[in-house]
Design an enzyme around this catalytic site. Structure first.
Site, PDB file in Angstrom:
ATOM      1  N   ASP A  13       1.216  -1.519  -0.115  1.00  0.00           N
ATOM      2  CA  ASP A  13       0.019  -0.141  -0.431  1.00  0.00           C
ATOM      3  C   ASP A  13       0.785   1.188  -0.217  1.00  0.00           C
ATOM      4  OD1 ASP A  13      -2.776   1.478   0.266  1.00  0.00           O
ATOM      5  OD2 ASP A  13      -2.512   1.831   2.796  1.00  0.00           O
ATOM      6  N   ASP A  15      -0.129   5.188   1.165  1.00  0.00           N
ATOM      7  CA  ASP A  15      -0.267   5.827   2.401  1.00  0.00           C
ATOM      8  C   ASP A  15      -0.714   5.368   3.661  1.00  0.00           C
ATOM      9  OD1 ASP A  15      -1.362   8.591   0.478  1.00  0.00           O
ATOM     10  OD2 ASP A  15      -2.802   7.004   0.292  1.00  0.00           O
ATOM     11  N   LYS A 184      -9.298  -2.335  -3.186  1.00  0.00           N
ATOM     12  CA  LYS A 184      -9.215  -2.999  -1.592  1.00  0.00           C
ATOM     13  C   LYS A 184     -10.612  -2.303  -0.915  1.00  0.00           C
ATOM     14  CE  LYS A 184      -5.846  -1.139  -0.653  1.00  0.00           C
ATOM     15  NZ  LYS A 184      -4.298  -0.220  -0.515  1.00  0.00           N
ATOM     16  N   ASP A 209      -1.678  -0.879   6.085  1.00  0.00           N
ATOM     17  CA  ASP A 209      -1.377  -0.266   7.144  1.00  0.00           C
ATOM     18  C   ASP A 209      -2.596  -0.409   7.856  1.00  0.00           C
ATOM     19  OD1 ASP A 209      -2.585   1.794   5.594  1.00  0.00           O
ATOM     20  OD2 ASP A 209      -2.756   2.806   7.070  1.00  0.00           O
TER      21      ASP A 209
END
Length: 268
Positions: A13, A15, A184, A209
């Site tokens: 990922d 961010d 996602k 995250d």
């Protein structure tokens, strides 16, 4: 447990893993360079559909992370690939920005507000009441409803912003029609990413995250998962979920030594 294959490919990922509010997270640039130096295939994923890969590369470089344009995969690109497979050469009314319209133009779609095949909702910083109203009426008239991702909110320097999932909920409430979310945690996005770099789920790791998007989508796609605690998920939240990541680490800097470890040794 049965023996697991050495890791040959990595998905991560963006961010909360590599950057936070456009600032590079310590270790991110080194992690990407480690993957490049080791010859590992990799792809950076994002549910953000605002920017094109070229735009994202420029933004990442400004933060000190140099990622090749073809190593970036967005929910807009995944949505375009999905639509190309469903209805080639179709038409769409788009509520979104350049990342989404460019991806749809690239597959030969026509942008129109007259009897489109689809209403496609993506991320934007300037949601228009007029555009949302038009989307609602087109869906009521029979257009199929697609959304790039289900995230209800996103961060900014000023605080929380409403995101695609929140606006999708508004449209659904008005029409009674649920969208099909491509990004996602839909494993479809993970599968499309794996196919893009010719990788196999059993020899690929997904880093994220968020437990509710990154980890669950990686898990459902058959990959090992690493949760970093530098973004949305707090340590005390991990045990609340009915599934667990393969590993939990503080940040992407802790993943760097795992590239060699996972690549050379099969886990037991």
């Amino acid at each position: 447990m049965s023996e697991m294959k050495p890791v040959e490919s990595w998905l991560t990922d963006m961010d909360g893993v590599l950057v936070h509010e456009q600032q590079a997270i310590p270790g991110a640039a080194e992690f990407i360079q480690t993957l490049i130096d080791s010859g590992r295939r990799f792809l950076v994923l994002t549910n953000n559909s605002i920017f094109t890969p070229r735009d994202l590369r420029a933004r990442l470089r400004a933060g000190g992370i140099d990622i090749p344009e073809d190593a970036i995969w967005t929910s807009a690109m995944a949505a375009a690939q999905f639509l190309d497979g469903q209805r080639r050469g179709g038409s769409a009314y788009v509520v979104g920005e350049a990342g989404l319209t460019t991806a749809l133009h690239d597959i030969g779609y026509t942008m129109t507000d007259t009897d489109p095949d689809y209403v496609v909702l993506g991320e934007t910083r300037t949601y228009s009441f007029e555009a949302i109203t038009r989307a609602i009426r087109l869906i009521e008239a029979g257009a199929r409803f697609i959304a790039t991702n289900p995230d209800p909110s996103g961060p900014s320097q000023e605080g929380t912003l409403p995101a695609t999932g929140a606006v999708a909920a508004l449209i659904t409430r008005a029409t009674g029609v649920e969208p099909y979310f491509v990004g996602k945690p839909n494993p479809l996005m993970m599968r499309s990413a794996l196919n893009r770099i010719d990788a196999h789920s059993e020899s690929t790791v997904m880093i994220g995250d968020r437990m509710d998007t990154d980890v669950i989508s990686g898990l459902e796609a058959g990959m090992r998962t690493i949760l970093v605690l530098s973004g949305s998920t707090r340590p005390e939240q991990v045990d609340r979920f009915p599934y667990v990541p393969s590993r939990v680490v503080d940040s992407i800097a802790d993943v760097i030594p795992l590239v060699a470890e996972y690549g050379q040794q099969a886990e037991q």
